[in-house]
Design a protein around this motif. Structure first.
Motif, mmCIF file in Angstrom:
data_model
loop_
_atom_site.group_PDB
_atom_site.id
_atom_site.type_symbol
_atom_site.label_atom_id
_atom_site.label_comp_id
_atom_site.label_asym_id
_atom_site.label_seq_id
_atom_site.Cartn_x
_atom_site.Cartn_y
_atom_site.Cartn_z
ATOM 1 N N VAL A 1 0.838 -1.201 0.000
ATOM 2 C CA VAL A 1 0.000 0.000 0.000
ATOM 3 C C VAL A 1 0.873 1.251 0.000
ATOM 4 C CG1 VAL A 1 -1.723 1.316 1.305
ATOM 5 C CG2 VAL A 1 -1.919 -1.177 1.123
ATOM 6 N N THR A 2 1.906 1.278 0.851
ATOM 7 C CA THR A 2 2.775 2.457 0.926
ATOM 8 C C THR A 2 3.867 2.430 -0.130
ATOM 9 O OG1 THR A 2 4.322 1.453 2.496
ATOM 10 C CG2 THR A 2 2.423 2.642 3.423
ATOM 11 N N GLY A 3 4.278 1.222 -0.540
ATOM 12 C CA GLY A 3 5.363 1.097 -1.511
ATOM 13 C C GLY A 3 6.742 1.361 -0.922
ATOM 14 N N ILE A 4 6.814 1.478 0.409
ATOM 15 C CA ILE A 4 8.092 1.736 1.087
ATOM 16 C C ILE A 4 8.626 0.411 1.603
ATOM 17 C CG2 ILE A 4 9.229 2.968 2.969
ATOM 18 C CD1 ILE A 4 6.919 5.012 2.817
ATOM 19 N N SER A 5 9.911 0.154 1.385
ATOM 20 C CA SER A 5 10.482 -1.117 1.812
ATOM 21 C C SER A 5 10.420 -1.260 3.330
ATOM 22 C CB SER A 5 11.936 -1.241 1.343
ATOM 23 O OG SER A 5 12.786 -0.464 2.158
ATOM 24 N N SER A 6 10.390 -2.493 3.767
ATOM 25 C CA SER A 6 10.357 -2.788 5.195
ATOM 26 C C SER A 6 11.594 -2.230 5.908
ATOM 27 C CB SER A 6 10.268 -4.296 5.407
ATOM 28 O OG SER A 6 10.447 -4.609 6.758
ATOM 29 N N MET A 7 12.747 -2.402 5.296
ATOM 30 C CA MET A 7 13.983 -1.902 5.916
ATOM 31 C C MET A 7 13.945 -0.388 6.039
ATOM 32 S SD MET A 7 16.786 -2.499 7.438
ATOM 33 C CE MET A 7 17.255 -4.171 7.126
ATOM 34 N N ALA A 8 13.453 0.295 5.019
ATOM 35 C CA ALA A 8 13.343 1.754 5.088
ATOM 36 C C ALA A 8 12.368 2.164 6.182
ATOM 37 C CB ALA A 8 12.904 2.323 3.742
ATOM 38 N N ARG A 9 11.244 1.441 6.294
ATOM 39 C CA ARG A 9 10.254 1.776 7.329
ATOM 40 C C ARG A 9 10.809 1.530 8.733
ATOM 41 N NH1 ARG A 9 5.242 2.535 7.642
ATOM 42 N NH2 ARG A 9 4.783 0.784 8.995
ATOM 43 N N THR A 10 11.456 0.387 8.949
ATOM 44 C CA THR A 10 11.932 0.085 10.304
ATOM 45 C C THR A 10 13.061 1.023 10.729
ATOM 46 O OG1 THR A 10 13.362 -1.682 9.463
ATOM 47 C CG2 THR A 10 11.204 -2.331 10.295
ATOM 48 N N THR A 11 13.976 1.318 9.845
ATOM 49 C CA THR A 11 15.080 2.212 10.223
ATOM 50 C C THR A 11 14.638 3.669 10.249
ATOM 51 O OG1 THR A 11 15.884 2.290 7.936
ATOM 52 C CG2 THR A 11 16.882 0.657 9.386
#
Length: 114
Positions: free
Chosen positions: A48-58
């Motif tokens: 939905v956001t298109g943002i990678s998991s690693m980018a979101r968590t960091t």
């Protein structure tokens, strides 16, 4: 050498889902007993956001720290590595809450060590 051999294997193929996995284990004394605390994180890519998991968590961790500084939860000056910030219960709770509010959840377990 390892990265040269494995670099192709580290690339996501079309259709593969990206995710972030982390486990932190800490042992020490609590109320005179040896205990082990373990935090587990598994966060998957959100299409939905298109943002990678690693980018979101960091990135979300960084914004949580920034908000803790802005609201006065974290007031120490200078460079503060995560293991130092995490020792402050109020800062730790603030940042973990910030992550949780944005769908990044850590599961915590405490185990008595014999």
């Amino acid at each position: 050498m390892t990265s040269a051999i494995l670099f192709d294997q580290w690339q996501l193929r079309p259709g593969e889902e990206e995710f972030t996995v982390m486990r932190v284990t800490v042992e020490g004394l609590a109320d005179g007993r040896q205990v082990r605390h373990v935090w587990h994180l598994h966060h998957a890519y959100d299409p939905v956001t298109g943002i990678s998991s690693m980018a979101r968590t960091t990135g979300t961790t960084c914004t949580g720290v920034a908000e803790a500084i802005l609201d006065g939860t974290w007031t120490k000056q200078g460079v503060s590595p995560g293991e130092i910030v995490g020792r402050d219960q109020a800062a730790f709770d603030r940042i973990i809450g910030h992550l949780g509010d944005r769908g990044i959840r850590l599961r915590h377990e405490t185990v008595a060590v014999e």
